[in-house]
Design an enzyme around this catalytic site. Structure first.
Site, short mmCIF file in Angstrom:
data_model
loop_
_atom_site.label_atom_id
_atom_site.label_comp_id
_atom_site.label_asym_id
_atom_site.label_seq_id
_atom_site.Cartn_x
_atom_site.Cartn_y
_atom_site.Cartn_z
N GLY A 11 0.84 -1.21 0.00
CA GLY A 11 0.00 0.00 0.00
C GLY A 11 0.87 1.25 0.00
O GLY A 11 1.81 1.34 0.78
N ARG A 72 1.03 -5.24 -5.12
CA ARG A 72 1.19 -6.40 -4.25
C ARG A 72 1.34 -7.59 -5.20
O ARG A 72 0.48 -7.84 -6.02
CB ARG A 72 -0.04 -6.56 -3.35
CG ARG A 72 -0.17 -5.41 -2.35
CD ARG A 72 -1.18 -5.71 -1.27
NE ARG A 72 -1.11 -4.73 -0.21
CZ ARG A 72 -1.97 -3.72 -0.03
NH1 ARG A 72 -2.97 -3.57 -0.86
NH2 ARG A 72 -1.82 -2.87 0.95
N ASP A 103 5.45 -4.84 6.04
CA ASP A 103 6.05 -6.14 6.38
C ASP A 103 6.00 -7.16 5.24
O ASP A 103 6.93 -7.94 5.07
CB ASP A 103 5.47 -6.72 7.68
CG ASP A 103 3.95 -6.78 7.67
OD1 ASP A 103 3.33 -6.34 6.68
OD2 ASP A 103 3.39 -7.29 8.66
N THR A 125 4.33 2.81 5.41
CA THR A 125 2.93 2.40 5.47
C THR A 125 2.20 3.38 6.40
O THR A 125 2.79 3.82 7.39
CB THR A 125 2.76 0.96 6.01
OG1 THR A 125 1.38 0.78 6.40
CG2 THR A 125 3.61 0.65 7.23
N ASP A 127 -0.03 2.55 8.34
CA ASP A 127 -0.56 1.81 9.49
C ASP A 127 0.28 1.94 10.77
O ASP A 127 -0.23 1.67 11.85
CB ASP A 127 -0.69 0.31 9.14
CG ASP A 127 -1.61 0.07 7.96
OD1 ASP A 127 -2.46 0.93 7.68
OD2 ASP A 127 -1.49 -0.99 7.31
N ASP A 129 2.48 -0.05 11.78
CA ASP A 129 2.40 -1.38 12.40
C ASP A 129 3.68 -2.19 12.30
O ASP A 129 3.67 -3.41 12.36
CB ASP A 129 1.24 -2.17 11.77
CG ASP A 129 1.44 -2.38 10.27
OD1 ASP A 129 2.32 -1.72 9.68
OD2 ASP A 129 0.72 -3.20 9.67
N ARG A 171 -5.32 -1.59 9.09
CA ARG A 171 -5.28 -3.07 9.00
C ARG A 171 -5.52 -3.64 10.40
O ARG A 171 -6.55 -3.33 11.00
CB ARG A 171 -3.95 -3.53 8.42
CG ARG A 171 -4.05 -4.86 7.70
CD ARG A 171 -2.71 -5.26 7.14
NE ARG A 171 -2.35 -4.49 5.97
CZ ARG A 171 -2.75 -4.77 4.73
NH1 ARG A 171 -3.50 -5.80 4.51
NH2 ARG A 171 -2.38 -4.03 3.73
#
Ligand code: F6P
Length: 319
Positions: A11, A72, A103, A125, A127, A129, A171
């Site tokens: 993303g 992706r 990741d 990202t 996120d 995360d 996510r």
């Protein structure tokens, strides 16, 4: 080492362009040739690769998205796909790579290192995360986009004395929701890392009503489910009417904030520094304001931890 490649994958996130610019300029500064690999690992397999010059990355530091495009790629997960990628790297004489992404992208980066192509990961990202870094590139911009939306929604929520449920991305991680809820003064924040039962949300709304405050904002992380589901439960359980806003991909675009541009510049340049030192299989991050490096193997097995103190703070301030 004479030639390196750079790609963006997964993303997209605002600030990826600033990171690409940093890799290219830092590489050229140190006498390297830098090749842009377009469309992530798919472009690597297809040989969609072009040499980048200083001017190729001019006027992009502020731009959202990624000039290298992103994808992706399922094929790169196969042995056959990776062999095709290696052939392209040989053809272009690329000896090492910088992979900017999340990741999933780092799993590919790790494979490239194992196959003899030293690769460094840069966390990009919205996120936030990824373990091993306090912030990922794009998180701050996405957060500010969400805050802009929450502030606007709050205006109309107040005027009409309504309850709004705002669903944000992330996510499986609650960082965007937590930070946005805290910065936007949300009455309730629902994130996967900390259980917030619907009774608690109802109680907060009802307590507000009892004090004469008839509007409220509930921020829901997509990782706990959908905002519409929360709306349905509020209606069924307590007859509370709500309005739902799903912010969606607007969170991924837009000009990168100054914070993301500086972060991306530091991390992109940091990745090239590591390659020049002969390092491989590392992710560059920023912790306590310092640029750091961690083994990608560890990043892939560790779990990103949401700041527990922020969760508690949000609870205490949203009464
Ligand atoms: O990882 C970034 C992210 O925007 C997540 O927050 C979200 O769940 C996902 O990507 C959406 O992916 P796509 O753009 O493929 O729908």
């Amino acid at each position: 080492m004479k030639r390196i490649g750079v790609l963006t994958s997964g993303g997209d996130s605002p600030g990826m362009n600033a990171a690409v610019r940093a890799v290219v300029r830092k590489g050229i500064y140190h006498g390297l040739e830098v090749f842009g690999i377009y469309q992530g690992y798919s472009g690597l397999i297809a040989g969609n690769i072009k040499k980048l010059e200083l001017g190729s990355v001019g006027d992009i530091i502020q731009r959202g998205g990624t000039i290298l495009y992103s994808a992706r790629c399922e094929e790169f997960k196969t042995e056959e796909g990776r062999q095709k990628a290696i052939e392209q790297l040989k053809k272009f004489g690329i000896e090492a790579l910088v992979v900017i992404g999340g990741d999933g992208s780092f799993r590919g980066a790790q494979k490239l290192t194992e196959l003899g192509y030293p690769t460094i990961g840069v966390p990009g990202t919205i996120d936030n995360d990824i373990p091993g870094t306090d912030f990922t590139i794009g998180f701050d911009t996405a957060l500010n986009t969400i805050i802009d939306a929450i502030d606007k929604i709050r205006d109309t929520a107040t005027s009409h004395e309504r309850t709004f449920i705002i669903e944000v991305m992330g996510r499986d991680a609650g960082d965007l929701a937590l930070w946005a809820g805290l910065a936007g003064g949300a009455e309730s924040i629902m994130i996967p890392e900390s259980e917030t039962d619907i009774e608690n949300v109802i109680e907060r709304i009802q307590q507000g009503h009892a004090r004469g405050k008839k509007h409220s904002i509930i921020v829901v992380a997509e990782g706990i489910g959908s905002a519409s589901e929360v709306a349905r439960k509020l209606k069924e359980t307590a007859k509370i009417e709500t309005k739902v806003t799903v912010l969606g991909h607007i969170q991924r675009g837009g000009e990168a904030t100054a914070f993301d541009r500086v972060l991306a510049s530091r991390l992109g340049a940091g990745a090239v520094d590591l390659l020049l030192k002969g390092e491989a299989g590392l992710m560059v991050g920023v912790q306590n304001s310092e640029v750091v490096a961690h083994k990608i193997d560890d990043i892939l097995t560790d779990r990103h931890q949401l700041d527990k103190q922020l969760i508690q703070l949000a609870k205490e301030l949203s009464i």
